[in-house]
Design a protein around this motif. Structure first.
Motif, PDB file in Angstrom:
ATOM      1  N   ASN A 150     -12.510  11.871  36.579  1.00  0.00           N
ATOM      2  CA  ASN A 150     -12.276  12.825  37.673  1.00  0.00           C
ATOM      3  C   ASN A 150     -13.766  13.430  37.836  1.00  0.00           C
ATOM      4  N   ASP A 151     -14.587  13.544  36.613  1.00  0.00           N
ATOM      5  CA  ASP A 151     -15.978  14.077  36.905  1.00  0.00           C
ATOM      6  C   ASP A 151     -16.560  13.100  37.810  1.00  0.00           C
ATOM      7  N   PHE A 152     -16.600  11.781  37.527  1.00  0.00           N
ATOM      8  CA  PHE A 152     -17.390  10.678  38.275  1.00  0.00           C
ATOM      9  C   PHE A 152     -17.081  10.725  39.560  1.00  0.00           C
ATOM     10  N   SER A 153     -15.445  10.777  40.158  1.00  0.00           N
ATOM     11  CA  SER A 153     -15.193  10.936  41.343  1.00  0.00           C
ATOM     12  C   SER A 153     -15.600  11.865  42.186  1.00  0.00           C
ATOM     13  N   SER A 154     -15.823  13.163  41.441  1.00  0.00           N
ATOM     14  CA  SER A 154     -16.187  14.308  41.947  1.00  0.00           C
ATOM     15  C   SER A 154     -17.463  14.688  42.339  1.00  0.00           C
ATOM     16  N   GLY A 155     -18.383  13.622  42.106  1.00  0.00           N
ATOM     17  CA  GLY A 155     -19.786  13.686  42.266  1.00  0.00           C
ATOM     18  C   GLY A 155     -20.636  13.829  41.157  1.00  0.00           C
ATOM     19  N   PHE A 156     -20.062  13.860  39.997  1.00  0.00           N
ATOM     20  CA  PHE A 156     -20.823  14.075  38.703  1.00  0.00           C
ATOM     21  C   PHE A 156     -21.981  12.821  38.775  1.00  0.00           C
ATOM     22  N   GLU A 157     -23.212  13.013  38.353  1.00  0.00           N
ATOM     23  CA  GLU A 157     -23.931  11.924  38.320  1.00  0.00           C
ATOM     24  C   GLU A 157     -24.763  12.292  36.909  1.00  0.00           C
ATOM     25  N   PRO A 158     -24.749  11.279  36.084  1.00  0.00           N
ATOM     26  CA  PRO A 158     -25.246  11.153  34.871  1.00  0.00           C
ATOM     27  C   PRO A 158     -26.935  11.447  35.055  1.00  0.00           C
ATOM     28  N   VAL A 159     -27.676  11.894  34.088  1.00  0.00           N
ATOM     29  CA  VAL A 159     -29.070  11.918  33.990  1.00  0.00           C
ATOM     30  C   VAL A 159     -29.913  10.742  33.802  1.00  0.00           C
ATOM     31  N   PRO A 160     -30.453   9.965  34.333  1.00  0.00           N
ATOM     32  CA  PRO A 160     -31.489   8.983  34.104  1.00  0.00           C
ATOM     33  C   PRO A 160     -32.114   9.129  32.755  1.00  0.00           C
ATOM     34  N   LEU A 161     -32.372   8.294  32.104  1.00  0.00           N
ATOM     35  CA  LEU A 161     -33.256   8.319  30.850  1.00  0.00           C
ATOM     36  C   LEU A 161     -34.766   8.110  31.529  1.00  0.00           C
ATOM     37  N   SER A 162     -35.602   9.094  31.013  1.00  0.00           N
ATOM     38  CA  SER A 162     -36.983   8.828  31.287  1.00  0.00           C
ATOM     39  C   SER A 162     -37.475   7.896  30.423  1.00  0.00           C
ATOM     40  N   LYS A 163     -38.494   6.903  30.896  1.00  0.00           N
ATOM     41  CA  LYS A 163     -39.155   6.123  30.151  1.00  0.00           C
ATOM     42  C   LYS A 163     -40.144   6.674  29.013  1.00  0.00           C
ATOM     43  N   ASP A 164     -40.205   8.082  29.241  1.00  0.00           N
ATOM     44  CA  ASP A 164     -41.230   8.950  28.259  1.00  0.00           C
ATOM     45  C   ASP A 164     -40.232   9.261  26.913  1.00  0.00           C
ATOM     46  N   SER A 165     -38.860   8.717  27.060  1.00  0.00           N
ATOM     47  CA  SER A 165     -38.051   9.341  25.947  1.00  0.00           C
ATOM     48  C   SER A 165     -38.283   8.579  24.552  1.00  0.00           C
ATOM     49  N   PHE A 166     -37.979   9.066  23.672  1.00  0.00           N
ATOM     50  CA  PHE A 166     -38.308   8.682  22.228  1.00  0.00           C
ATOM     51  C   PHE A 166     -36.916   8.171  21.369  1.00  0.00           C
ATOM     52  N   VAL A 167     -36.898   7.468  20.618  1.00  0.00           N
ATOM     53  CA  VAL A 167     -35.970   6.892  19.837  1.00  0.00           C
ATOM     54  C   VAL A 167     -35.974   8.056  18.816  1.00  0.00           C
ATOM     55  N   GLU A 168     -34.707   8.467  18.446  1.00  0.00           N
ATOM     56  CA  GLU A 168     -34.533   9.284  17.151  1.00  0.00           C
ATOM     57  C   GLU A 168     -33.333   8.797  16.349  1.00  0.00           C
ATOM     58  N   TYR A 169     -33.822   8.467  15.399  1.00  0.00           N
ATOM     59  CA  TYR A 169     -32.562   7.664  14.375  1.00  0.00           C
ATOM     60  C   TYR A 169     -31.848   8.786  13.899  1.00  0.00           C
ATOM     61  N   SER A 170     -30.633   8.334  13.673  1.00  0.00           N
ATOM     62  CA  SER A 170     -29.573   9.129  13.171  1.00  0.00           C
ATOM     63  C   SER A 170     -28.680   8.208  12.092  1.00  0.00           C
ATOM     64  N   ALA A 171     -27.498   8.869  11.421  1.00  0.00           N
ATOM     65  CA  ALA A 171     -26.826   8.028  10.727  1.00  0.00           C
ATOM     66  C   ALA A 171     -27.450   6.949   9.695  1.00  0.00           C
ATOM     67  N   TYR A 172     -28.502   7.737   9.074  1.00  0.00           N
ATOM     68  CA  TYR A 172     -29.295   7.076   7.928  1.00  0.00           C
ATOM     69  C   TYR A 172     -29.805   5.639   8.489  1.00  0.00           C
ATOM     70  N   GLY A 173     -30.230   5.770   9.715  1.00  0.00           N
ATOM     71  CA  GLY A 173     -31.021   4.839  10.312  1.00  0.00           C
ATOM     72  C   GLY A 173     -30.258   3.597  10.821  1.00  0.00           C
ATOM     73  N   LYS A 174     -28.831   3.754  10.892  1.00  0.00           N
ATOM     74  CA  LYS A 174     -27.935   2.467  10.985  1.00  0.00           C
ATOM     75  C   LYS A 174     -27.229   2.601  12.472  1.00  0.00           C
ATOM     76  N   GLU A 175     -26.992   1.495  12.772  1.00  0.00           N
ATOM     77  CA  GLU A 175     -26.228   1.467  14.303  1.00  0.00           C
ATOM     78  C   GLU A 175     -24.953   2.325  14.126  1.00  0.00           C
ATOM     79  N   TYR A 176     -24.769   3.065  14.948  1.00  0.00           N
ATOM     80  CA  TYR A 176     -23.502   3.851  15.070  1.00  0.00           C
ATOM     81  C   TYR A 176     -22.738   3.464  16.120  1.00  0.00           C
ATOM     82  N   VAL A 177     -21.534   2.851  15.692  1.00  0.00           N
ATOM     83  CA  VAL A 177     -20.380   2.252  16.596  1.00  0.00           C
ATOM     84  C   VAL A 177     -19.708   3.251  17.344  1.00  0.00           C
TER      85      VAL A 177
END
Length: 218
Positions: free
Chosen positions: A191-218
């Protein structure tokens, strides 16, 4: 059997704070003033056992030093949802960050508690160590995020639902949601998408922050 639900009775003042449970970020926010909120944390609890809560307090966004009175404090509060209502069970001792110091750019506090839950989630504990991968992790994340943005723009909701399926199944399990409540979560998103909600694009200046003890979080 009891359906135990864990929450943080949380307060903060003049800071940007980050809350992690078992090294998974649960919530972060920039507080220009004071806030007091209740934050559910079951999404960071994969199974019964010892759990870690870590709260870090940073300078307000745009600032380089902590406010002299900046702080965060919390109590882990336990409720039973087996009756359909929140029934108080217990509350653990309050934790508070140490006083801010000019020479130190952040302050933090952590604590342990034992959680008892009815589920066991298959997630990051069986994942790969992302610090050992032989590809550009940031580039890969940006590509995957862009794919999601494209599907939203093209209203490919069935494909989005499939992408979110595992995450939503885990969320429904830890929050003890029934089928109707599970469907409602996705309906609100679409409903948010249909109402015009637009996700914020990620900047190329973004940085990776590890979590879940550095593991892939499913």
């Amino acid at each position: 059997m009891k359906k135990l639900y864990y929450m943080l009775d949380f307060s903060a003042f003049q800071c940007f704070f980050q809350i992690r449970v078992n090294d998974v970020e649960i919530f972060s926010f920039n507080v220009e003033g004071q806030t007091s909120i209740d934050i559910p944390i079951n999404q960071g609890i994969l199974e019964s056992g010892e759990c870690t809560v870590e709260v870090k307090v940073f300078p307000l966004q745009g600032k380089t030093e902590l406010h002299e009175k900046a702080y965060a404090k919390y109590k882990v509060t336990v409720f039973d949802l087996s009756s359909g209502d929140f029934v108080f069970v217990e509350q653990f001792e309050e934790q508070r960050t140490p006083p801010a110091q000019k020479a130190i750019p952040f302050t933090q506090v952590s604590s342990l508690f034992y959680a008892e839950v009815l589920y066991k989630i298959d997630a990051w504990q069986n994942g790969i160590n992302l610090k050992d991968v032989n590809f550009n992790l940031k580039e890969k994340l940006l590509q995957e995020y862009q794919k999601i943005l494209n599907r939203i723009a093209e209203k490919q909701y069935s494909e989005i639902e499939e992408l979110y399926r595992k995450k939503e199944e885990n969320t429904a399990t830890v929050m003890y949601l029934n089928e109707e409540e599970k469907k409602e979560r996705m309906s609100k998103l679409f409903n948010d998408f249909s109402s015009g909600f637009e996700p914020v694009p990620l900047s190329k200046d973004s940085f990776v922050e590890y979590s879940a003890y550095g593991k892939e979080y499913v």
